[in-house]
Design a protein around this motif. Sequence first.
Motif, PDB file in Angstrom:
ATOM      1  N   ILE A  67      -5.801 -27.819   0.797  1.00 49.16           N
ATOM      2  CA  ILE A  67      -5.399 -29.123   0.326  1.00 49.16           C
ATOM      3  C   ILE A  67      -4.000 -29.148   0.857  1.00 49.16           C
ATOM      4  O   ILE A  67      -3.455 -29.960   1.199  1.00 49.16           O
ATOM      5  N   ALA A  68      -3.537 -28.144   0.275  1.00 47.17           N
ATOM      6  CA  ALA A  68      -1.989 -28.015   0.383  1.00 47.17           C
ATOM      7  C   ALA A  68      -1.577 -28.399   1.912  1.00 47.17           C
ATOM      8  O   ALA A  68      -0.392 -28.982   1.986  1.00 47.17           O
ATOM      9  N   GLY A  69      -2.187 -27.594   2.782  1.00 45.58           N
ATOM     10  CA  GLY A  69      -1.786 -27.841   4.010  1.00 45.58           C
ATOM     11  C   GLY A  69      -2.003 -29.009   4.767  1.00 45.58           C
ATOM     12  O   GLY A  69      -1.448 -29.607   5.358  1.00 45.58           O
ATOM     13  N   PHE A  70      -3.218 -29.749   4.283  1.00 42.26           N
ATOM     14  CA  PHE A  70      -3.666 -31.035   4.398  1.00 42.26           C
ATOM     15  C   PHE A  70      -2.583 -32.175   4.027  1.00 42.26           C
ATOM     16  O   PHE A  70      -2.274 -32.965   4.853  1.00 42.26           O
ATOM     17  N   LEU A  71      -1.705 -31.995   3.003  1.00 45.42           N
ATOM     18  CA  LEU A  71      -0.982 -32.675   2.514  1.00 45.42           C
ATOM     19  C   LEU A  71       0.244 -33.021   3.280  1.00 45.42           C
ATOM     20  O   LEU A  71       1.206 -33.616   3.222  1.00 45.42           O
ATOM     21  N   VAL A  72       0.420 -31.808   3.889  1.00 42.28           N
ATOM     22  CA  VAL A  72       1.948 -31.897   4.755  1.00 42.28           C
ATOM     23  C   VAL A  72       1.579 -31.553   6.293  1.00 42.28           C
ATOM     24  O   VAL A  72       2.417 -31.375   7.025  1.00 42.28           O
ATOM     25  N   ALA A  73       0.295 -31.709   6.640  1.00 41.99           N
ATOM     26  CA  ALA A  73       0.011 -31.703   8.019  1.00 41.99           C
ATOM     27  C   ALA A  73       0.793 -32.610   9.015  1.00 41.99           C
ATOM     28  O   ALA A  73       0.826 -33.734   8.628  1.00 41.99           O
ATOM     29  N   THR A  74       0.963 -32.032  10.238  1.00 42.00           N
ATOM     30  CA  THR A  74       1.639 -33.115  11.151  1.00 42.00           C
ATOM     31  C   THR A  74       0.244 -33.173  12.182  1.00 42.00           C
ATOM     32  O   THR A  74      -0.570 -32.413  12.370  1.00 42.00           O
ATOM     33  N   PRO A  75       0.672 -34.272  13.226  1.00 42.45           N
ATOM     34  CA  PRO A  75      -0.352 -34.343  13.927  1.00 42.45           C
ATOM     35  C   PRO A  75      -0.315 -33.181  15.054  1.00 42.45           C
ATOM     36  O   PRO A  75      -1.428 -32.967  15.848  1.00 42.45           O
ATOM     37  N   LYS A  79      -5.072 -26.170  14.369  1.00 45.53           N
ATOM     38  CA  LYS A  79      -5.546 -25.445  13.385  1.00 45.53           C
ATOM     39  C   LYS A  79      -6.372 -26.130  12.286  1.00 45.53           C
ATOM     40  O   LYS A  79      -7.596 -26.287  11.991  1.00 45.53           O
ATOM     41  N   LEU A  80      -5.581 -27.069  11.803  1.00 41.33           N
ATOM     42  CA  LEU A  80      -5.982 -27.824  10.617  1.00 41.33           C
ATOM     43  C   LEU A  80      -6.857 -29.102  10.967  1.00 41.33           C
ATOM     44  O   LEU A  80      -7.948 -29.404  10.450  1.00 41.33           O
ATOM     45  N   ARG A  81      -6.550 -29.603  12.217  1.00 36.98           N
ATOM     46  CA  ARG A  81      -7.670 -30.428  12.679  1.00 36.98           C
ATOM     47  C   ARG A  81      -8.908 -29.977  13.040  1.00 36.98           C
ATOM     48  O   ARG A  81      -9.840 -30.827  12.801  1.00 36.98           O
ATOM     49  N   ALA A  82      -9.021 -28.783  13.555  1.00 35.25           N
ATOM     50  CA  ALA A  82     -10.319 -28.172  13.915  1.00 35.25           C
ATOM     51  C   ALA A  82     -10.914 -28.097  12.698  1.00 35.25           C
ATOM     52  O   ALA A  82     -12.438 -28.082  12.482  1.00 35.25           O
ATOM     53  N   ARG A  83     -10.392 -27.465  11.716  1.00 35.69           N
ATOM     54  CA  ARG A  83     -10.844 -27.456  10.176  1.00 35.69           C
ATOM     55  C   ARG A  83     -11.450 -28.705   9.662  1.00 35.69           C
ATOM     56  O   ARG A  83     -12.416 -28.694   9.076  1.00 35.69           O
ATOM     57  N   MET A  84     -10.777 -29.865   9.830  1.00 37.94           N
ATOM     58  CA  MET A  84     -11.315 -31.249   9.553  1.00 37.94           C
ATOM     59  C   MET A  84     -12.443 -31.364  10.135  1.00 37.94           C
ATOM     60  O   MET A  84     -13.496 -32.030   9.522  1.00 37.94           O
ATOM     61  N   ALA A  85     -12.377 -31.206  11.641  1.00 32.44           N
ATOM     62  CA  ALA A  85     -13.458 -31.612  12.199  1.00 32.44           C
ATOM     63  C   ALA A  85     -14.674 -30.811  11.797  1.00 32.44           C
ATOM     64  O   ALA A  85     -15.873 -31.404  11.769  1.00 32.44           O
TER      65      ALA A  85
END
Length: 139
Positions: A67-75, A79-85
């Motif tokens: 969540i901490a990473g998600f809150l500061v994520a950029t496009p 890696k975060l986008r893959a985790r979201m998918a």
Amino acid sequence: MVESLLDIAEVAERSGLAPSALRFYEKRGLIASAGRNGLRRAFRPDVLERLALIACARGAGFTIAEIAGFLVATPDDTKLRARMAEKARELEEDIARLTRMRDGLHHASTCMHEPLVECPDFKRTFESSATLTPSPGHR
């Protein structure tokens, strides 16, 4: 116009979280206080929206670190986008499983078969999920 701040007790009451949870989230960088009102932390009203997002993400199985990473994520955060998918796919499976359960319970609530769980219509509700396993977040 001066923005009114919310006392930590009011944020706790309105969010349903304990003040200790709010302090923990602040320590982890998920929320930020806007100062102090005497000895108490004070927050901007938009912290309630942030807390709702955090609660939703926690309910979906995201960790505090995620969540901490998600809150500061950029496009550019692939890696975060893959985790979201991946999480979206897991949630789709959960929704399908819960929908089957809801449908089975709706049927069972009016069914006269004895015992209810042996009703062919009730059983049919779960046939398609016989080989599915719960997502990793479920025990």
